[in-house]
Write an enzyme that holds these catalytic residues in place. Structure first.
Site, PDB file in Angstrom:
ATOM      1  N   THR A  60      59.542  62.706  50.981  1.00 41.28           N
ATOM      2  CA  THR A  60      59.852  62.251  49.620  1.00 41.28           C
ATOM      3  C   THR A  60      61.283  62.617  49.267  1.00 41.28           C
ATOM      4  O   THR A  60      61.692  63.758  49.441  1.00 41.28           O
ATOM      5  CB  THR A  60      58.837  62.881  48.635  1.00 41.28           C
ATOM      6  N   HIS A  91      47.920  57.543  53.102  1.00 43.52           N
ATOM      7  CA  HIS A  91      48.132  58.958  52.763  1.00 43.52           C
ATOM      8  C   HIS A  91      46.796  59.562  52.324  1.00 43.52           C
ATOM      9  O   HIS A  91      46.379  59.400  51.181  1.00 43.52           O
ATOM     10  CB  HIS A  91      49.177  59.068  51.651  1.00 43.52           C
ATOM     11  N   ASN A 146      47.378  66.163  51.508  1.00 41.13           N
ATOM     12  CA  ASN A 146      48.205  66.878  50.522  1.00 41.13           C
ATOM     13  C   ASN A 146      47.728  66.834  49.076  1.00 41.13           C
ATOM     14  O   ASN A 146      48.528  66.888  48.138  1.00 41.13           O
ATOM     15  CB  ASN A 146      49.658  66.380  50.605  1.00 41.13           C
ATOM     16  N   TYR A 202      46.372  64.503  47.238  1.00 39.27           N
ATOM     17  CA  TYR A 202      46.470  63.283  46.432  1.00 39.27           C
ATOM     18  C   TYR A 202      45.102  62.592  46.342  1.00 39.27           C
ATOM     19  O   TYR A 202      44.099  63.150  46.789  1.00 39.27           O
ATOM     20  CB  TYR A 202      47.581  62.380  46.978  1.00 39.27           C
ATOM     21  N   ASN A 224      49.175  71.084  46.376  1.00 36.82           N
ATOM     22  CA  ASN A 224      48.686  70.404  45.170  1.00 36.82           C
ATOM     23  C   ASN A 224      47.266  70.814  44.799  1.00 36.82           C
ATOM     24  O   ASN A 224      46.469  69.997  44.359  1.00 36.82           O
ATOM     25  CB  ASN A 224      48.795  68.882  45.320  1.00 36.82           C
TER      26      ASN A 224
HETATM   27  C1  8OZ Z   1      57.175  66.600  48.288  1.00 31.86           C
HETATM   28  C2  8OZ Z   1      57.491  66.255  46.990  1.00 31.86           C
HETATM   29  C3  8OZ Z   1      56.804  65.235  46.394  1.00 31.86           C
HETATM   30  C4  8OZ Z   1      55.801  64.569  47.072  1.00 31.86           C
HETATM   31  C5  8OZ Z   1      53.482  64.918  50.004  1.00 31.86           C
HETATM   32  C6  8OZ Z   1      54.281  62.906  48.992  1.00 31.86           C
HETATM   33  O1  8OZ Z   1      53.431  66.148  49.984  1.00 31.86           O
HETATM   34  C7  8OZ Z   1      54.423  64.205  49.114  1.00 31.86           C
HETATM   35  C8  8OZ Z   1      55.483  64.937  48.374  1.00 31.86           C
HETATM   36  C9  8OZ Z   1      56.179  65.951  48.981  1.00 31.86           C
HETATM   37  O2  8OZ Z   1      52.742  64.261  50.744  1.00 31.86           O
END
Ligand code: 8OZ
Length: 374
Positions: free
Chosen positions: A30, A183, A186, A188, A243
């Site tokens: 990113t 994806h 992480n 999400y 996250n």
């Molecule tokens: C770093 C900052 C913002 C998003 C991920 C898409 O960790 C990200 C991400 C990484 O998969």
């Protein structure tokens, strides 16, 4: 995909439909340089500079505005966004490279400022992620707490699956990508559905492992139905705490996921080993990666096995010797457009500048030097 210990990082490999010149992959990174979610012309330069990687995986790219969670990250749901990506794929292909786009829905890792009508972000359950997102204010990145999400209704889920399918088709047919990476990592949306701390649903999408994996598998089936399994990869991060991701019992969960994925003829499975961008071992969360790979192969999975996280040349070669087919490097590709050549010749690596990771201009983006030609 069979592997033996004498395979080199610089040997070609077939991953589904993708014929890759070597086994060095640029991991998704990113960079927050896409105002209005449109990749700028300089993004084409950035990716083309790195086209000697066997495969480039784009930075995470939102499949819908609801899937947006950070300022100035790109999307794949508007004409200008697709045009911006077409510039990127054209330059990468002209430079002899291959590129897939990472399909992203952030779920609860978002802020009302970024959501349609400034509404609440969506999630499996209305549980706030204890994490932050990045908003760019006056050109400067600012970390802010994520907003409290609302739980998705079951009748909204087919629409989300459909957004992935449309994004995948547009990625390949309109933007010129060689394929997509879903994806699933992480913390999400798809990972939020997988994990026990973020998914407290009581319907067919919560509770048992089978139910928590349902959305990710529906999305993957829809994407492979649209563009073919041979153009589809997926990224998973079994024990990352990124996250606020956490599962009480990740091994059987991810073993189930890869067994189900084995039936879809994917190009590759991309595994983040340990904490994303951090330690390769996570305290209190042991995980048996060889068992995960064995579960995939025993279920008939033939996709390339890609590993990632904190690798250098020695660790990458060890990963290949241990049966990985592809190795993904993240940060080393920020500072070293010619990383493949540097690895090949054991040349020193440029250090990347953390202050220019997220947002800004060409500085720290397209201005890292390549090796001087003799
Ligand atoms: C770093 C900052 C913002 C998003 C991920 C898409 O960790 C990200 C991400 C990484 O998969």
């Amino acid at each position: 995909m069979t592997s033996s210990s004498n395979i080199s990082l610089f040997d070609p490999v077939q991953a589904g439909d993708l014929h890759l010149a070597n086994r060095v992959v640029m991991a998704p990174l990113t960079r927050n340089r896409s105002p209005n979610a449109v990749p700028p012309p300089i993004a084409a330069t950035y990716y083309a500079q790195r086209a000697t990687a066997g495969l480039l995986i784009s930075e995470a790219t939102a499949i819908s505005q609801q899937g947006q969670g950070y300022s100035d990250v790109p999307g794949l749901y508007g004409t200008e966004q697709l045009d911006g990506w077409k510039r990127v794929t054209t330059e990468v292909h002209a430079a002899g490279g291959k590129i897939v786009v990472q399909l992203w829905h952030v779920g609860r890792v978002s802020h009302t400022d970024l959501q349609p009508d400034n509404g609440a972000p969506v999630a499996p359950s209305a549980i706030t992620a204890k994490t932050q997102t990045v908003l760019i204010k006056n050109g400067k990145p600012e970390f802010v707490d994520t907003s409290t999400p609302r739980a998705l209704r079951a009748d909204e889920l087919p629409g989300i699956v459909h957004s992935y399918e449309v994004a995948a088709r547009n990625a390949v047919e309109t933007a010129g990508f060689d394929g997509v990476e879903i994806h699933g990592a992480n913390g999400y949306l798809l990972d939020q559905f997988l994990r026990s701390n973020s998914n407290h649903r009581e319907d067919d999408y919560g509770g048992s492992i089978e139910n928590r994996a349902r959305l990710l598998l529906e999305v993957t089936r829809a994407v492979t139905g649209a563009i073919g399994g041979g153009k589809t990869g997926i990224r998973l991060s079994p024990v990352t705490p990124a996250n606020d991701a956490f599962d009480a019992d990740p091994q059987p969960l991810f073993d189930h996921v890869v067994r189900q994925l084995a039936t879809l003829n994917l190009a590759y499975i991309h595994i983040i080993e340990g904490a994303t961008g951090g330690a390769r071992e996570v305290d209190g969360s042991p995980f048996d990666y060889p068992a995960l790979k064995a579960a995939y192969r025993e279920a008939g999975g033939k996709g390339a096995w890609m590993v990632n996280n904190g690798l250098d040349k020695v660790l990458a070669e060890k990963a290949l010797a241990n049966g990985a087919d592809l190795v993904a490097f993240g940060r080393p590709f920020i500072g070293n457009p010619d990383l493949v050549e540097r690895l090949r010749t054991d040349a020193p690596l440029n250090k990347d500048d953390k202050t220019t990771w997220y947002g800004g201009s060409e500085h720290g983006y397209t201005d890292y030097p390549t090796l001087k030609k003799a």
